[in-house]
Design a protein around this motif. Sequence first.
Motif, short mmCIF file in Angstrom:
data_model
loop_
_atom_site.label_atom_id
_atom_site.label_comp_id
_atom_site.label_asym_id
_atom_site.label_seq_id
_atom_site.Cartn_x
_atom_site.Cartn_y
_atom_site.Cartn_z
N THR A 30 29.51 41.66 55.90
CA THR A 30 29.82 41.26 55.15
C THR A 30 29.33 41.06 53.89
O THR A 30 30.62 40.99 52.52
N MET A 31 28.66 42.04 53.78
CA MET A 31 28.02 43.03 52.10
C MET A 31 29.69 43.73 52.05
O MET A 31 30.03 43.80 50.63
N LEU A 32 29.53 44.52 52.79
CA LEU A 32 31.01 45.46 52.17
C LEU A 32 32.52 44.54 51.61
O LEU A 32 33.35 45.07 50.90
N LEU A 33 32.74 43.29 52.62
CA LEU A 33 33.43 43.08 52.49
C LEU A 33 33.94 42.02 51.79
O LEU A 33 34.56 41.97 50.30
N ALA A 34 32.12 41.55 50.47
CA ALA A 34 31.97 40.84 49.66
C ALA A 34 32.22 41.56 48.38
O ALA A 34 33.03 40.81 47.51
N ALA A 35 31.60 42.94 48.58
CA ALA A 35 31.80 43.14 47.15
C ALA A 35 33.37 44.32 47.39
O ALA A 35 34.13 44.25 45.76
N ALA A 36 34.10 44.14 47.80
CA ALA A 36 36.02 44.57 48.70
C ALA A 36 36.49 43.54 47.78
O ALA A 36 37.35 43.35 46.62
N ILE A 37 36.10 42.09 47.65
CA ILE A 37 36.51 40.91 47.01
C ILE A 37 36.45 41.57 45.52
O ILE A 37 37.07 40.88 44.89
N ALA A 38 34.99 41.95 45.59
CA ALA A 38 34.80 41.88 43.70
C ALA A 38 35.61 42.60 43.20
O ALA A 38 35.94 42.17 42.04
N PHE A 39 35.85 43.51 44.38
CA PHE A 39 36.57 44.82 43.12
C PHE A 39 38.08 44.02 43.31
O PHE A 39 38.81 44.45 42.68
N LEU A 40 38.59 43.51 44.29
CA LEU A 40 40.44 43.20 44.56
C LEU A 40 40.31 41.89 43.25
O LEU A 40 40.93 41.89 42.36
N MET A 41 39.10 41.30 43.62
CA MET A 41 39.42 40.39 41.84
C MET A 41 38.95 41.02 40.96
O MET A 41 40.33 40.32 39.49
N ASP A 42 38.34 41.21 40.59
CA ASP A 42 38.12 42.46 39.29
C ASP A 42 39.54 42.94 38.80
O ASP A 42 40.12 42.81 37.94
N ALA A 43 40.19 43.53 39.88
CA ALA A 43 41.64 44.43 39.13
C ALA A 43 43.11 42.80 38.85
O ALA A 43 43.51 43.30 38.07
N ILE A 44 43.00 42.34 39.75
CA ILE A 44 43.87 41.45 39.74
C ILE A 44 43.63 40.33 38.12
O ILE A 44 44.36 39.64 37.62
N ILE A 45 42.16 40.38 37.89
CA ILE A 45 41.73 39.74 36.54
C ILE A 45 42.60 40.20 35.94
O ILE A 45 42.73 39.83 34.59
N LEU A 46 42.38 41.49 35.36
CA LEU A 46 42.48 42.68 34.55
C LEU A 46 43.63 42.55 34.45
O LEU A 46 44.40 42.73 32.86
N ILE A 47 44.72 42.53 35.41
CA ILE A 47 45.99 42.61 35.32
C ILE A 47 46.51 41.17 34.76
O ILE A 47 47.20 40.90 33.95
#
Lengths: 288, 398
Positions: free
Chosen positions: A94-111
Amino acid sequence: MEQVIANGLYLGAQYALIALGLTLIFALMNVLNFAHGQMYVLGGFVTYTIYGQLGLPFVLALACSALTLAIVGALVEKFLFRPVIKRSAREESTMLLAAAIAFLMDAIILILFGEKQRGVPKIINGVFVSDSLVMPYDRILVGVIAIAMIASFMAYMQYSRTGRAMRALAQDRVAAQLMGVNVDRYSMIGFALGALLAGVVGGLLVTITGVNSGIGGPISIKAFLMVMIGGAGVVGGAIAGGFILGMMESVGLNVLREFGDVTYLVIFVLLMVFLSLRPNGLMGKPWG
Amino acid sequence: MTTRRSVLMGTALAAVSGLALSAGLAPATAAEKELNIGFVGVTSGPAAAWGTSNVRSMQVRADWLNELGGVKIGDDTYKINIVTFDDQKDPKRAIAGMEKMAQEGIHYVVGPNVDDGAAAVRPVAESKGIIYFPYAFPKELYTKPASNAVLGMIANYQSAPAIYKYLKENKGVKKVAFIAANESDPLSQRDGGVAAAKALGLEVVAQNDTYPNDTRDFTPVLTPIIRLKPDLLVLSGVSPGNAPLLIRAARELGYTGLISTETAHDAAVLKEGAGELADGFISVGGASTPAIRSKTMDEFIARYTKKFGEYNDESNTKVYALDYIIETLKANPKAINDVAEFKKTVDTFGAPNPYVKEGTLKYVGTTSFGQKRQLSVPMVVTQYKDGAFETLFVGEVD
């Protein structure tokens, strides 16, 4: 000194509100939501778009931030965390999943929202000035709203049926299930509520500090700090952690300024000493 | 029976066939010469604005030149291709980025954006034959024996003395306070600023105040500084994201003096983040203001805005690097694959500056570095007013 205390209280109120959602999700699901800061940022950008760009009322923008993040939180819980928690034998998944979601959201928000710092018009103009205290009215208002929201949230958790169910889940997930609590349903509501809080505080603070796409990570780290001080999974602890951190920052930046940026160094050293003495934080166990 | 494995294999085969087919169907583009120019810098995280304005400037200019038929260097015409790498402001990733550029045979790279990244890539650039254009100020990158780095902008130790002198003589500034983020670039810029202020006989009332770069609320940081009542508050090396927050906090605490920095900023960000509280904020830009910029610069801004939806004023400085690379290669086509030839050319190079009404592209830096390892970018000291920058004065670096 009055100014330092007022700064500390104001910072503490906003910090406590940031930490609430994080600790709620941890209490209910034992998930460290590394994407909490990104959810805050998304809430900020929703308010920025609706209030700052479209010129619609701030209250409506804030409600949209809350709704957007509640939906995002519910979807993230239902389609990502729930299957992983059910199927994985390892908690760190779940920690890895949460970290992956964080990176994904970072990228989407930046775009979606670009790289620039964004800000919105002040919700209230003017500055309160006395002999010993200077405080803009919008900060006072945001501080009051933050405290009111914390109080409402605690009352909701204490007295509503949903709140009681979520507290039961936090105390003992298996026992709650045996007593007839729909675990899946209340986990989803809890995650949505945690994400909603992140979105609301993001929307609220965009009027003071603005928002930019890269601040999610640092916000999450600060929120974890508050949660660790207060005791992971304890709402009262997160609030206490927020106010303690706010006050330490304010006092440290005033007293230690001649020594450069040692305030956070001192805070981290104190945190290490504190955790070695009280590894579960101030309050140390889920509410009940 | 269709299994998951057969579906995957089929998909993979289809993808490979598609790629092979598309490669075979593009003989025209394969015959066209392409000049790859690299970018290694930060395009994500809190400092994304710095690198993003860099890379977008390069992409807009490259598209524009390609639209005009490409660039003639020697007997050949080249299409410009920008190869980008996000180093996430991490020196380790900056090294990886520079190695990637070397593997792709790229000899000219714009970036990195910060001091530690620029210092970290130096061994790779020197060993692999890459000329790079950092936006970082450590002098050892540009002084001998170093020779592969070319500073892409005006350094704070070049602009600060000019700004403080102007403010001392024209605005009666006597007391200065400095505040910087607790990172290598802002701290080194602060130290340079403090030295420049003291050399001019100004009283420095605060120089140790710092903040973590991810600070969102600057009221507690600024409260003790404002009490010292400086005439000038210098935001050393402040990022575009933090500048409006610092300005707003200082003004709301009752500060009425001047506020300045030596970095480039974006008017739209200042307007949104601080509104009229940012009026009077002094910063340094390139071809910044309508008073000095050419029609080519106006068109660049229009193209940038059309491509990305919104212009970034930091590009007033960052538009230059790609033009310098191309114009220098035009002046000496042998340099296209030989950076030693590039180094020979910089000493005598000169070309018209397309972005200002009057000016020349030339390499400078002799006074600061003992060799020409800096792009000559107009040192336009600007003052923010009502959502736009106005020229305060224009200087030059030699």
